[in-house]
Design an enzyme around this catalytic site. Sequence first.
Site, PDB file in Angstrom:
ATOM      1  N   CYS A  71      -1.635   3.765  -7.855  1.00 13.72           N
ATOM      2  CA  CYS A  71      -0.690   3.533  -6.755  1.00 13.72           C
ATOM      3  C   CYS A  71      -1.390   3.868  -5.454  1.00 13.72           C
ATOM      4  CB  CYS A  71       0.573   4.382  -6.936  1.00 13.72           C
ATOM      5  SG  CYS A  71       1.708   4.258  -5.539  1.00 13.72           S
ATOM      6  N   HIS A 163      -0.200  -7.728 -10.624  1.00 14.06           N
ATOM      7  CA  HIS A 163       0.594  -8.206  -9.493  1.00 14.06           C
ATOM      8  C   HIS A 163       0.818  -9.701  -9.603  1.00 14.06           C
ATOM      9  CE1 HIS A 163       0.535  -4.483  -7.128  1.00 14.06           C
ATOM     10  NE2 HIS A 163      -0.641  -4.302  -7.705  1.00 14.06           N
ATOM     11  N   GLU A 212       8.611  -3.266  -7.499  1.00 12.04           N
ATOM     12  CA  GLU A 212       7.564  -2.567  -8.234  1.00 12.04           C
ATOM     13  C   GLU A 212       7.913  -2.404  -9.708  1.00 12.04           C
ATOM     14  OE1 GLU A 212       5.121   0.601  -6.839  1.00 12.04           O
ATOM     15  OE2 GLU A 212       6.159   0.624  -4.897  1.00 12.04           O
ATOM     16  N   CYS A 221       4.130  -0.762  -1.018  1.00 11.18           N
ATOM     17  CA  CYS A 221       3.297  -0.701  -2.226  1.00 11.18           C
ATOM     18  C   CYS A 221       1.862  -0.987  -1.803  1.00 11.18           C
ATOM     19  CB  CYS A 221       3.772  -1.715  -3.262  1.00 11.18           C
ATOM     20  SG  CYS A 221       2.734  -1.793  -4.740  1.00 11.18           S
ATOM     21  N   GLY A 224       0.121  -3.481  -3.997  1.00 11.65           N
ATOM     22  CA  GLY A 224       0.761  -4.764  -3.736  1.00 11.65           C
ATOM     23  C   GLY A 224       0.289  -5.387  -2.434  1.00 11.65           C
TER      24      GLY A 224
END
Length: 277
Positions: A71, A163, A212, A221, A224
């Site tokens: 993350c 993703h 998410e 994110c 992301g």
Amino acid sequence: MHFTKWHGLGNDFVIINSKTEPISDYRQQALAVCDRNFGIGADGLVVILPSDIADFKMRIFNSDGSEADMCGNATRCVARYLYETGLTDKTTITLDTLAGIITPELIFDQNTLATVKVDMGEPKLTRGETPMTGNAVEKTINAAIEVGGQTYRVTALSMGNPHCVIFVDDVAAVDLAAIGPKIETHALFPRKTNVEFIQVVDRQTLRMRVWERGAGITKACGTGASAALVAAVLNGHTDRQATVKLDGGDLFIHWADNNHIYKSGPAVEVFRGEYLL
């Protein structure tokens, strides 16, 4: 259990130092701690552990109890937490994650922290690396998938976690709560996926909203945003560096010549406390 609460652009985390606060069941603790009504409230629980191959090990558990590979927002928060609590005096820190070694760097301007820059590593573009069903060596760029009777053009890749990036004319018009979980759990993604809807503002600016994996709608994110820039470049929408505007604020993303993604943004401590088990 003593904890500290941090956020990166509104993507919030409870950080625990396992050396002083051991946890026997990470999943159950994440479910309890992240509950916004009966717990502290967060998108994830982050546990700091010792590592044999890096300065520290970082494990991240989503609000649904599942474990995340990586993350980006949590990485920035952890880097600043480690430095400001005196657990390290390094300004460039190596973190052992399920996605490999991640290296955040604290950037100062006249002794004041200006931003936290994270080397997010190289994007993985094949279906096998994402992972995604189908031919393992193929890339998924602007490919059509059907979800709930509607066709979406998607670009899929991994930034240490999967993703699915979708470009739209207006991100505000997307019913993220309705479509996000359907794409997250689509049969094409055996380990589920994060879902990013992207509006191209110009060649240096993207507007993003995110669903998410394991957490639902969040304000930001980091992986992301990194995936969004990669997808934008692959589809010819932007240059190799851009500002990604999220619900919680802005991240600056650069896809460098060495094929690494560099992400810069804030990390803020909100409060510290004692969680009564």
